[in-house]
Design a protein around this motif. Structure first.
Motif, mmCIF file in Angstrom:
data_model
loop_
_atom_site.group_PDB
_atom_site.id
_atom_site.type_symbol
_atom_site.label_atom_id
_atom_site.label_comp_id
_atom_site.label_asym_id
_atom_site.label_seq_id
_atom_site.Cartn_x
_atom_site.Cartn_y
_atom_site.Cartn_z
ATOM 1 N N ASP A 41 0.804 -1.077 0.000
ATOM 2 C CA ASP A 41 -0.069 0.122 0.193
ATOM 3 C C ASP A 41 0.992 1.072 0.047
ATOM 4 O OD1 ASP A 41 -2.183 -1.591 0.046
ATOM 5 O OD2 ASP A 41 -2.712 -1.084 2.210
ATOM 6 N N ALA A 42 2.071 1.126 0.675
ATOM 7 C CA ALA A 42 2.834 2.461 0.583
ATOM 8 C C ALA A 42 3.618 2.740 -0.669
ATOM 9 C CB ALA A 42 3.861 2.140 1.786
ATOM 10 N N ARG A 45 0.410 3.953 -2.711
ATOM 11 C CA ARG A 45 0.409 5.577 -2.379
ATOM 12 C C ARG A 45 1.162 6.565 -3.110
ATOM 13 N NH1 ARG A 45 -2.059 7.107 2.828
ATOM 14 N NH2 ARG A 45 -3.649 5.376 2.256
ATOM 15 N N ILE A 46 2.570 6.002 -3.195
ATOM 16 C CA ILE A 46 3.544 6.887 -3.669
ATOM 17 C C ILE A 46 3.379 6.792 -5.286
ATOM 18 C CG2 ILE A 46 6.132 6.945 -4.472
ATOM 19 C CD1 ILE A 46 6.461 5.834 -1.225
ATOM 20 N N GLN A 48 0.462 6.516 -6.676
ATOM 21 C CA GLN A 48 -0.754 7.505 -6.951
ATOM 22 C C GLN A 48 -0.420 8.827 -7.297
ATOM 23 O OE1 GLN A 48 -3.273 5.624 -4.182
ATOM 24 N NE2 GLN A 48 -4.472 4.442 -5.495
ATOM 25 N N LYS A 49 0.528 9.309 -6.105
ATOM 26 C CA LYS A 49 1.101 10.512 -5.706
ATOM 27 C C LYS A 49 1.785 11.021 -7.167
ATOM 28 C CE LYS A 49 3.380 13.938 -2.697
ATOM 29 N NZ LYS A 49 4.073 13.821 -1.452
ATOM 30 N N HIS A 52 -0.609 11.603 -9.923
ATOM 31 C CA HIS A 52 -1.545 12.606 -9.535
ATOM 32 C C HIS A 52 -0.701 14.045 -9.939
ATOM 33 C CE1 HIS A 52 -4.470 15.437 -8.079
ATOM 34 N NE2 HIS A 52 -3.618 15.867 -7.065
ATOM 35 N N VAL A 69 5.299 7.664 5.129
ATOM 36 C CA VAL A 69 4.185 7.092 4.468
ATOM 37 C C VAL A 69 3.474 5.867 5.008
ATOM 38 C CG1 VAL A 69 3.421 6.179 2.130
ATOM 39 C CG2 VAL A 69 4.886 8.080 2.199
ATOM 40 N N ARG A 72 2.013 6.128 8.514
ATOM 41 C CA ARG A 72 0.737 6.866 8.539
ATOM 42 C C ARG A 72 -0.357 5.755 8.098
ATOM 43 N NH1 ARG A 72 2.131 12.083 4.989
ATOM 44 N NH2 ARG A 72 3.051 13.496 6.962
ATOM 45 N N LEU A 73 0.265 4.752 7.386
ATOM 46 C CA LEU A 73 -0.787 3.712 6.909
ATOM 47 C C LEU A 73 -0.756 2.464 8.326
ATOM 48 C CD1 LEU A 73 0.588 2.821 3.256
ATOM 49 C CD2 LEU A 73 -1.571 3.778 3.986
ATOM 50 N N ASP A 76 -3.562 4.437 10.436
ATOM 51 C CA ASP A 76 -4.779 3.761 9.805
ATOM 52 C C ASP A 76 -5.297 2.631 10.097
ATOM 53 O OD1 ASP A 76 -4.916 6.439 8.870
ATOM 54 O OD2 ASP A 76 -4.443 6.000 6.695
#
Length: 173
Positions: A41-42, A45-46, A48-49, A52, A69, A72-73, A76
Motif C-alpha cells: 500500500d505504501a 500510495r507513492i 498514485q502521488k 497525480h 508514508v 501513516r498507513l 490507519d
C-alpha cells in the motif's frame, strides 16, 4: 522521456527499499502478512502521488520518506482495527432480535468507516469538540471550559465539523 525517468525512479525506489520497509513494518505489526500488505500500500500510495502530480516526487531520503508514508498507513491500520473491535463488541451486546439485517449492517459499517475517515481528517481540536458535543452531549459552554477555548471558537470548530459531515452527505448523493 520524463515518464520513463519517473518509472525508473519508482522501480529503483522499490527495488532498493522494499525488503527493508517490509522488515521495518514487521517490527511494528508483528505479522508478516500485514507488513506485506502495508508495504504494498505504501508503494501504491507513492505511485498514485506520482501519477497525480505528473512527476515523480524528489525523494532525498528514501527511508525517511517511506517510513512516513508507511507509518501513516500503520496508524490507519490500528485505527481501523480498533473501530472493528468496537463494532464487533457493539453487535455482540445486542439481543438477537435487535440485530439488523446483513444489508443494513453493511450500510451502517460503511457509514461508520466514512465518518471515522472524515473525523480523522479534521484537526484534533475540531474533532474533540465535535465528539464532546455529539457523543457526550456537552453544551458549547461546557466544551469551551473543558478545552480552555472561547465559546466562539467552539462554534467555529462545530461549523467546521458539520461542514465536513455535509460534504460527506453530498458525496453520497
Amino acid at each position: 522521456m520524463q515518464a520513463q525517468g519517473a518509472e525508473y525512479q519508482m522501480h529503483h525506489l522499490y527495488v532498493q527499499n522494499h525488503d527493508w520497509l517490509s522488515r521495518w513494518l514487521y517490527t511494528k505489526l508483528g505479522c508478516c502478512h500485514q507488513a506485506a500488505d502495508i508495504c504494498h500500500d505504501a508503494f501504491i500510495r507513492i505511485l498514485q502521488k506520482w501519477r497525480h502530480q505528473g512527476h515523480f516526487p524528489d525523494i532525498e531520503q528514501p527511508k525517511a520518506y517511506l517510513t512516513t508514508v508507511a507509518g501513516r498507513l500503520v496508524t490507519d491500520h490500528f485505527r481501523k482495527q480498533s473501530l472493528e473491535q468496537a463494532w464487533q463488541e457493539s453487535l455482540a451486546s445486542l439481543p438477537e432480535k435487535d440485530v439488523p439485517s446483513p444489508q443494513l449492517l453493511l450500510q451502517l459499517r460503511e457509514t461508520l468507516e466514512e465518518v471515522d475517515r472524515i473525523l480523522n481528517s479534521l484537526p484534533q481540536a475540531v474533532r474533540d469538540t465535535f465528539l464532546l458535543s455529539q457523543l457526550d452531549g456537552m453544551t458549547y459552554k461546557q466544551i469551551a471550559e473543558q478545552l480552555q477555548v472561547s465559546e466562539r471558537t467552539v462554534k467555529r470548530y462545530m461549523a467546521q465539523a458539520f461542514a465536513a459531515c455535509i460534504l460527506l452527505e453530498n458525496d453520497e448523493v
